[in-house]
Scaffold this motif. Structure first.
Motif, PDB file in Angstrom:
ATOM      1  N   PHE A  14       0.842  -1.195   0.000  1.00 20.23           N
ATOM      2  CA  PHE A  14       0.000   0.000   0.000  1.00 20.23           C
ATOM      3  C   PHE A  14       0.884   1.255   0.000  1.00 20.23           C
ATOM      4  CE2 PHE A  14      -1.869   3.321   2.738  1.00 20.23           C
ATOM      5  CZ  PHE A  14      -2.981   3.662   1.978  1.00 20.23           C
ATOM      6  N   SER A  15       1.918   1.263   0.842  1.00 20.60           N
ATOM      7  CA  SER A  15       2.805   2.430   0.899  1.00 20.60           C
ATOM      8  C   SER A  15       3.532   2.619  -0.434  1.00 20.60           C
ATOM      9  CB  SER A  15       3.796   2.317   2.062  1.00 20.60           C
ATOM     10  OG  SER A  15       4.746   1.297   1.861  1.00 20.60           O
ATOM     11  N   GLN A  16       3.909   1.508  -1.066  1.00 17.21           N
ATOM     12  CA  GLN A  16       4.580   1.599  -2.372  1.00 17.21           C
ATOM     13  C   GLN A  16       3.633   2.169  -3.435  1.00 17.21           C
ATOM     14  OE1 GLN A  16       5.555  -2.123  -4.400  1.00 17.21           O
ATOM     15  NE2 GLN A  16       7.577  -1.286  -4.866  1.00 17.21           N
ATOM     16  N   MET A  17       2.387   1.730  -3.431  1.00 15.77           N
ATOM     17  CA  MET A  17       1.396   2.223  -4.388  1.00 15.77           C
ATOM     18  C   MET A  17       1.187   3.733  -4.202  1.00 15.77           C
ATOM     19  SD  MET A  17      -2.609   1.117  -4.748  1.00 15.77           S
ATOM     20  CE  MET A  17      -2.986   1.837  -3.152  1.00 15.77           C
ATOM     21  N   LYS A  18       1.092   4.166  -2.938  1.00 15.35           N
ATOM     22  CA  LYS A  18       0.892   5.591  -2.658  1.00 15.35           C
ATOM     23  C   LYS A  18       2.136   6.398  -3.025  1.00 15.35           C
ATOM     24  CE  LYS A  18      -3.300   5.524  -1.476  1.00 15.35           C
ATOM     25  NZ  LYS A  18      -4.289   6.304  -2.257  1.00 15.35           N
ATOM     26  N   ALA A  19       3.312   5.835  -2.802  1.00 12.76           N
ATOM     27  CA  ALA A  19       4.549   6.522  -3.163  1.00 12.76           C
ATOM     28  C   ALA A  19       4.601   6.766  -4.670  1.00 12.76           C
ATOM     29  CB  ALA A  19       5.757   5.712  -2.707  1.00 12.76           C
ATOM     30  N   VAL A  20       4.246   5.756  -5.439  1.00 11.51           N
ATOM     31  CA  VAL A  20       4.223   5.898  -6.895  1.00 11.51           C
ATOM     32  C   VAL A  20       3.199   6.966  -7.288  1.00 11.51           C
ATOM     33  CG1 VAL A  20       3.630   4.728  -9.050  1.00 11.51           C
ATOM     34  CG2 VAL A  20       5.074   3.575  -7.354  1.00 11.51           C
ATOM     35  N   THR A  69      10.017   8.685  -3.541  1.00  9.62           N
ATOM     36  CA  THR A  69      10.965   7.583  -3.647  1.00  9.62           C
ATOM     37  C   THR A  69      11.399   7.141  -2.254  1.00  9.62           C
ATOM     38  OG1 THR A  69      12.841   9.106  -3.853  1.00  9.62           O
ATOM     39  CG2 THR A  69      11.810   8.352  -5.906  1.00  9.62           C
ATOM     40  N   GLY A  70      12.001   5.953  -2.175  1.00 10.81           N
ATOM     41  CA  GLY A  70      12.490   5.446  -0.897  1.00 10.81           C
ATOM     42  C   GLY A  70      12.235   3.959  -0.765  1.00 10.81           C
ATOM     43  N   VAL A  92       6.313  -1.116  10.772  1.00 11.28           N
ATOM     44  CA  VAL A  92       6.865  -0.947   9.435  1.00 11.28           C
ATOM     45  C   VAL A  92       7.693   0.330   9.426  1.00 11.28           C
ATOM     46  CG1 VAL A  92       6.307  -0.479   7.001  1.00 11.28           C
ATOM     47  CG2 VAL A  92       5.033  -2.220   8.251  1.00 11.28           C
ATOM     48  N   GLU A  93       8.903   0.225   8.879  1.00  7.63           N
ATOM     49  CA  GLU A  93       9.794   1.372   8.739  1.00  7.63           C
ATOM     50  C   GLU A  93       9.753   1.842   7.293  1.00  7.63           C
ATOM     51  OE1 GLU A  93      14.467   2.521   9.590  1.00  7.63           O
ATOM     52  OE2 GLU A  93      13.924   0.409   9.322  1.00  7.63           O
ATOM     53  N   ILE A  94       9.641   3.157   7.121  1.00 11.15           N
ATOM     54  CA  ILE A  94       9.579   3.742   5.779  1.00 11.15           C
ATOM     55  C   ILE A  94      10.580   4.884   5.694  1.00 11.15           C
ATOM     56  CG2 ILE A  94       8.132   5.017   4.140  1.00 11.15           C
ATOM     57  CD1 ILE A  94       5.707   3.548   5.424  1.00 11.15           C
ATOM     58  N   MET A  95      11.336   4.916   4.608  1.00 14.97           N
ATOM     59  CA  MET A  95      12.181   6.053   4.278  1.00 14.97           C
ATOM     60  C   MET A  95      11.586   6.640   3.010  1.00 14.97           C
ATOM     61  SD  MET A  95      14.838   7.677   5.469  1.00 14.97           S
ATOM     62  CE  MET A  95      15.800   6.517   6.425  1.00 14.97           C
ATOM     63  N   ALA A  96      11.227   7.911   3.055  1.00 16.83           N
ATOM     64  CA  ALA A  96      10.533   8.524   1.924  1.00 16.83           C
ATOM     65  C   ALA A  96      11.165   9.862   1.572  1.00 16.83           C
ATOM     66  CB  ALA A  96       9.063   8.725   2.264  1.00 16.83           C
ATOM     67  N   LYS A  97      11.324  10.098   0.281  1.00 20.47           N
ATOM     68  CA  LYS A  97      11.945  11.335  -0.189  1.00 20.47           C
ATOM     69  C   LYS A  97      11.084  11.937  -1.287  1.00 20.47           C
ATOM     70  CE  LYS A  97      16.451  12.923  -1.838  1.00 20.47           C
ATOM     71  NZ  LYS A  97      17.808  12.454  -2.164  1.00 20.47           N
ATOM     72  N   GLU A 150      20.690   9.342   0.966  1.00 17.11           N
ATOM     73  CA  GLU A 150      20.604   8.418  -0.168  1.00 17.11           C
ATOM     74  C   GLU A 150      19.847   9.069  -1.308  1.00 17.11           C
ATOM     75  OE1 GLU A 150      19.541   4.250   0.740  1.00 17.11           O
ATOM     76  OE2 GLU A 150      19.354   4.947   2.804  1.00 17.11           O
ATOM     77  N   ASP A 151      20.171   8.672  -2.517  1.00 19.71           N
ATOM     78  CA  ASP A 151      19.438   9.130  -3.687  1.00 19.71           C
ATOM     79  C   ASP A 151      18.652   7.935  -4.228  1.00 19.71           C
ATOM     80  OD1 ASP A 151      18.569  10.899  -5.617  1.00 19.71           O
ATOM     81  OD2 ASP A 151      20.207  10.443  -6.988  1.00 19.71           O
ATOM     82  N   PHE A 152      17.369   7.933  -3.998  1.00 13.17           N
ATOM     83  CA  PHE A 152      16.510   6.812  -4.424  1.00 13.17           C
ATOM     84  C   PHE A 152      16.012   7.059  -5.838  1.00 13.17           C
ATOM     85  CE2 PHE A 152      15.719   7.625   0.164  1.00 13.17           C
ATOM     86  CZ  PHE A 152      16.343   6.508   0.669  1.00 13.17           C
ATOM     87  N   HIS A 153      15.864   5.976  -6.602  1.00 11.30           N
ATOM     88  CA  HIS A 153      15.371   6.080  -7.965  1.00 11.30           C
ATOM     89  C   HIS A 153      13.907   5.653  -8.073  1.00 11.30           C
ATOM     90  CE1 HIS A 153      19.385   7.033  -9.281  1.00 11.30           C
ATOM     91  NE2 HIS A 153      19.833   5.988  -8.616  1.00 11.30           N
ATOM     92  N   SER A 154      13.421   4.933  -7.048  1.00 13.32           N
ATOM     93  CA  SER A 154      12.046   4.461  -7.031  1.00 13.32           C
ATOM     94  C   SER A 154      11.678   4.188  -5.576  1.00 13.32           C
ATOM     95  CB  SER A 154      11.914   3.173  -7.864  1.00 13.32           C
ATOM     96  OG  SER A 154      12.714   2.149  -7.321  1.00 13.32           O
TER      97      SER A 154
END
Length: 90
Positions: free
Chosen positions: A20-26, A31-32, A42-47, A81-85
């Motif tokens: 769910f978090s991945q779907m919302k991030a997209v 990214t993260g 659940v741990e989330i890193m988000a940029k 960090e530089d996230f790509h997705s």
């Protein structure tokens, strides 16, 4: 760009919360990554941009229909960090 470190507690494992978090991030261009922790949270890193992260976090607080969010700890952290997705870590 802002980077957030988020810990989500409650019923968030075995209910599809990382996906769910991945779907919302997209959806918001965030990214993260997300991963389960041994304590059941659940741990989330988000940029992303502030407005996108605000919308992302608002949706995380609601969760998906199978989750029950009891607590969220959100900290702004230095960009390391530089996230790509947005990925799911195992």
């Amino acid at each position: 760009m802002i980077q957030l470190h988020i810990i989500v507690s409650g019923k968030v494992q075995s209910v599809g919360y990382r996906y769910f978090s991945q779907m919302k991030a997209v959806q918001y261009g965030v990214t993260g990554w997300a991963k389960n922790l041994s304590d059941g949270s659940v741990e989330i890193m988000a940029k992303g941009e502030k407005d996108d992260l605000d919308a992302f976090v608002a949706d995380l607080k609601v969760g998906n229909p199978f989750s029950k969010i009891e607590h969220m700890e959100i900290k702004e952290v230095e960009e390391t960090e530089d996230f790509h997705s947005f990925t799911i870590k195992y």
